[in-house]
Design a protein around this motif. Structure first.
Motif, PDB file in Angstrom:
ATOM      1  N   GLY A   1      27.460   2.665  39.610  1.00 22.89           N
ATOM      2  CA  GLY A   1      27.397   2.724  41.045  1.00 22.89           C
ATOM      3  C   GLY A   1      27.310   1.157  41.766  1.00 22.89           C
ATOM      4  O   GLY A   1      28.104   0.364  41.428  1.00 22.89           O
ATOM      5  N   SER A   2      26.341   0.840  42.602  1.00 21.05           N
ATOM      6  CA  SER A   2      26.279  -0.414  43.193  1.00 21.05           C
ATOM      7  C   SER A   2      25.471  -1.194  42.579  1.00 21.05           C
ATOM      8  O   SER A   2      25.227  -2.346  43.144  1.00 21.05           O
ATOM      9  CB  SER A   2      25.715   0.009  44.714  1.00 21.05           C
ATOM     10  N   ASN A   3      24.879  -0.959  41.302  1.00 25.11           N
ATOM     11  CA  ASN A   3      23.756  -1.597  40.807  1.00 25.11           C
ATOM     12  C   ASN A   3      24.231  -2.230  39.443  1.00 25.11           C
ATOM     13  O   ASN A   3      25.362  -1.610  38.929  1.00 25.11           O
ATOM     14  CB  ASN A   3      22.618  -0.608  40.303  1.00 25.11           C
ATOM     15  N   GLN A   4      23.641  -3.211  38.967  1.00 23.10           N
ATOM     16  CA  GLN A   4      24.017  -3.836  37.919  1.00 23.10           C
ATOM     17  C   GLN A   4      22.848  -3.831  36.610  1.00 23.10           C
ATOM     18  O   GLN A   4      21.742  -3.680  37.128  1.00 23.10           O
ATOM     19  CB  GLN A   4      24.408  -5.111  37.739  1.00 23.10           C
ATOM     20  N   LEU A   5      23.449  -3.172  35.388  1.00 26.82           N
ATOM     21  CA  LEU A   5      22.533  -2.966  34.308  1.00 26.82           C
ATOM     22  C   LEU A   5      22.860  -4.121  33.181  1.00 26.82           C
ATOM     23  O   LEU A   5      24.047  -4.031  32.687  1.00 26.82           O
ATOM     24  CB  LEU A   5      22.521  -1.726  33.983  1.00 26.82           C
ATOM     25  N   TYR A   6      21.905  -4.788  32.652  1.00 27.80           N
ATOM     26  CA  TYR A   6      22.118  -5.489  31.382  1.00 27.80           C
ATOM     27  C   TYR A   6      21.445  -4.847  30.333  1.00 27.80           C
ATOM     28  O   TYR A   6      20.148  -4.836  30.493  1.00 27.80           O
ATOM     29  CB  TYR A   6      21.855  -6.985  31.412  1.00 27.80           C
ATOM     30  N   VAL A   7      21.973  -4.520  29.138  1.00 30.08           N
ATOM     31  CA  VAL A   7      21.123  -4.146  28.172  1.00 30.08           C
ATOM     32  C   VAL A   7      21.076  -4.937  26.862  1.00 30.08           C
ATOM     33  O   VAL A   7      22.337  -5.658  26.186  1.00 30.08           O
ATOM     34  CB  VAL A   7      21.607  -2.774  27.351  1.00 30.08           C
ATOM     35  N   ASN A   8      20.101  -5.610  26.540  1.00 32.45           N
ATOM     36  CA  ASN A   8      19.863  -6.487  25.303  1.00 32.45           C
ATOM     37  C   ASN A   8      19.709  -5.585  24.109  1.00 32.45           C
ATOM     38  O   ASN A   8      19.164  -4.796  23.877  1.00 32.45           O
ATOM     39  CB  ASN A   8      18.645  -7.289  25.674  1.00 32.45           C
ATOM     40  N   ARG A   9      20.447  -6.074  22.947  1.00 28.67           N
ATOM     41  CA  ARG A   9      20.190  -5.421  21.920  1.00 28.67           C
ATOM     42  C   ARG A   9      19.329  -5.587  20.893  1.00 28.67           C
ATOM     43  O   ARG A   9      18.876  -4.961  19.849  1.00 28.67           O
ATOM     44  CB  ARG A   9      21.400  -6.119  20.847  1.00 28.67           C
ATOM     45  N   GLY A  10      18.122  -6.323  21.133  1.00 31.93           N
ATOM     46  CA  GLY A  10      16.851  -6.472  20.686  1.00 31.93           C
ATOM     47  C   GLY A  10      16.769  -7.515  19.444  1.00 31.93           C
ATOM     48  O   GLY A  10      17.775  -7.847  18.884  1.00 31.93           O
ATOM     49  N   LEU A  11      15.703  -7.650  18.880  1.00 27.70           N
ATOM     50  CA  LEU A  11      15.162  -8.442  17.889  1.00 27.70           C
ATOM     51  C   LEU A  11      14.987  -7.814  16.492  1.00 27.70           C
ATOM     52  O   LEU A  11      15.395  -8.124  15.497  1.00 27.70           O
ATOM     53  CB  LEU A  11      14.272  -9.560  18.077  1.00 27.70           C
ATOM     54  N   GLY A  12      14.143  -6.460  16.673  1.00 25.55           N
ATOM     55  CA  GLY A  12      13.849  -5.886  15.446  1.00 25.55           C
ATOM     56  C   GLY A  12      15.238  -4.980  14.992  1.00 25.55           C
ATOM     57  O   GLY A  12      16.338  -4.676  15.780  1.00 25.55           O
ATOM     58  N   THR A  13      15.104  -4.506  13.669  1.00 21.39           N
ATOM     59  CA  THR A  13      16.066  -3.729  13.047  1.00 21.39           C
ATOM     60  C   THR A  13      15.581  -2.616  12.174  1.00 21.39           C
ATOM     61  O   THR A  13      14.715  -2.851  11.425  1.00 21.39           O
ATOM     62  CB  THR A  13      16.924  -4.731  12.254  1.00 21.39           C
ATOM     63  N   TYR A  14      15.986  -1.401  12.590  1.00 22.06           N
ATOM     64  CA  TYR A  14      15.788  -0.367  11.734  1.00 22.06           C
ATOM     65  C   TYR A  14      16.838  -0.264  10.559  1.00 22.06           C
ATOM     66  O   TYR A  14      17.900  -0.644  10.612  1.00 22.06           O
ATOM     67  CB  TYR A  14      15.804   1.100  12.406  1.00 22.06           C
ATOM     68  N   LEU A  15      16.241   0.269   9.439  1.00 17.83           N
ATOM     69  CA  LEU A  15      17.201   0.568   8.409  1.00 17.83           C
ATOM     70  C   LEU A  15      18.319   1.702   8.925  1.00 17.83           C
ATOM     71  O   LEU A  15      17.915   2.536   9.630  1.00 17.83           O
ATOM     72  CB  LEU A  15      16.434   1.411   7.158  1.00 17.83           C
ATOM     73  N   PRO A  16      19.509   1.493   8.500  1.00 17.03           N
ATOM     74  CA  PRO A  16      20.123   0.917   7.450  1.00 17.03           C
ATOM     75  C   PRO A  16      20.443  -0.665   7.823  1.00 17.03           C
ATOM     76  O   PRO A  16      21.224  -1.093   6.703  1.00 17.03           O
ATOM     77  CB  PRO A  16      21.204   1.759   6.987  1.00 17.03           C
ATOM     78  N   GLY A  17      20.141  -1.010   8.886  1.00 13.44           N
ATOM     79  CA  GLY A  17      20.352  -2.461   9.223  1.00 13.44           C
ATOM     80  C   GLY A  17      21.667  -2.326  10.471  1.00 13.44           C
ATOM     81  O   GLY A  17      21.886  -1.583  10.947  1.00 13.44           O
ATOM     82  N   ARG A  18      22.117  -3.480  10.637  1.00 14.99           N
ATOM     83  CA  ARG A  18      22.956  -3.739  11.755  1.00 14.99           C
ATOM     84  C   ARG A  18      24.205  -4.278  11.122  1.00 14.99           C
ATOM     85  O   ARG A  18      24.369  -4.896  10.063  1.00 14.99           O
ATOM     86  CB  ARG A  18      22.577  -4.853  12.472  1.00 14.99           C
ATOM     87  N   LEU A  19      25.321  -3.755  11.974  1.00 15.59           N
ATOM     88  CA  LEU A  19      26.613  -4.046  11.467  1.00 15.59           C
ATOM     89  C   LEU A  19      27.408  -4.451  12.912  1.00 15.59           C
ATOM     90  O   LEU A  19      27.425  -3.584  13.813  1.00 15.59           O
ATOM     91  CB  LEU A  19      27.521  -3.030  10.881  1.00 15.59           C
ATOM     92  N   PHE A  20      28.102  -5.524  12.873  1.00 13.76           N
ATOM     93  CA  PHE A  20      28.738  -5.962  14.025  1.00 13.76           C
ATOM     94  C   PHE A  20      27.782  -5.715  15.179  1.00 13.76           C
ATOM     95  O   PHE A  20      28.420  -5.546  16.439  1.00 13.76           O
ATOM     96  CB  PHE A  20      29.875  -5.148  14.253  1.00 13.76           C
TER      97      PHE A  20
END
Length: 276
Positions: free
Chosen positions: A244-263
């Motif tokens: 809408g008229s607002n702005q949102l930024y979403v950080n991907r975080g530092l911690g990782t759950y299994l099965p892990g991260r990809l891209f």
């Protein structure tokens, strides 16, 4: 979490335009970190060390932490707090809690006390003024908490004054459209963790796939019975969005759950404020 499963730390840099931002605040630098999940498994010591070092190299005016410091047990918060004490910031360090930080009845108070003891300001339905009255900082209770009630907090603010809002869960951006939010900072999603380039987080298609598997087959596989729908708006799972008229930024975080991260590498975010 081994680096092969989490990937190298990424420093994301962006400039955010804010209407009515005082000239004295133009160029102010914010650093955001989120979703540590420090429990001896999901966050490596090396990753935490790199994130703290990155923050200090950036020399931020303000550090903002957007929740999930632990996973379930509150015991790791004391060691984590001793590490976060190394964070440097000109105007202080502010934080909100995430859903994992209120897992047990005592979690909220223990985590708040540990962070407060090292000078981190934990906001729970509160307003702070690290840069003065011209740019309030709002910290909301976690969306899954019974105390989540943005009306009480947001209605205290003059709508003509810009503000930054910390809210762990990005789904709250939908509700916050009722008020002016020049920049909302969230985490919670881990960016989706497994992302298919051009398609987005793999969990977006998980429900569709699940619907095509017979119930009697699903019952034989516990992994097919889990509810992975931790948010509704996966389209907001990472990065900057106009809501809408607002702005949102979403950080991907530092911690990782299994099965892990990809891209989807873990992230420290540098945000420069600019007058619109």
């Amino acid at each position: 979490m081994h680096w092969l499963l989490s990937g190298p730390l990424s420093i994301e840099r962006l400039t955010v335009k804010i209407a009515d931002l005082p000239a004295s605040l133009e160029g102010k630098k914010l650093v955001q970190m989120s979703d540590f999940h420090d429990d001896g498994l999901r966050l490596s010591e090396k990753m935490l060390e790199q994130a703290i070092a990155a923050n200090n190299r950036l020399k931020p005016d303000l550090v903002l932490l957007t929740g999930d410091f632990v996973t379930t047990s509150t015991e790791p918060i004391h060691k984590l707090a001793s590490r976060l004490k190394q964070l440097k910031s000109q105007a202080g360090i502010y934080a909100v809690l995430g859903n994992h930080d209120i897992y047990y009845k005592h979690s909220k108070s223990e985590i708040t006390n540990a962070l407060t003891s090292i000078g981190i300001h934990v906001l729970w339905n509160e307003i702070a003024y690290p840069f003065g009255q011209e740019l309030p900082l709002v910290g909301l209770a976690d969306y899954y908490s019974r105390e989540f009630n943005p009306t009480v907090v947001m209605n205290q603010l003059n709508p003509d004054i810009p503000r930054i809002v910390l809210s762990h869960n990005p789904d709250t951006a939908e509700l916050l459209q009722e008020w002016r939010v020049d920049l909302q900072l969230s985490g919670h999603t881990h960016g989706g963790q497994i992302v298919i380039p051009g398609l987005g987080p793999i969990l977006v298609g998980y429900k569709k796939i699940l619907q095509n598997i017979p119930q009697k087959v699903r019952c034989r596989f516990p992994c097919l019975q889990k509810n992975y729908w931790i948010i509704r708006h996966w389209e907001w799972s990472q990065g900057l969005h106009q809501i809408g008229s607002n702005q949102l930024y979403v950080n991907r975080g530092l911690g990782t759950y299994l099965p892990g991260r990809l891209f989807c590498p873990p992230e420290v975010t540098e945000i420069i404020l600019q007058r619109a």
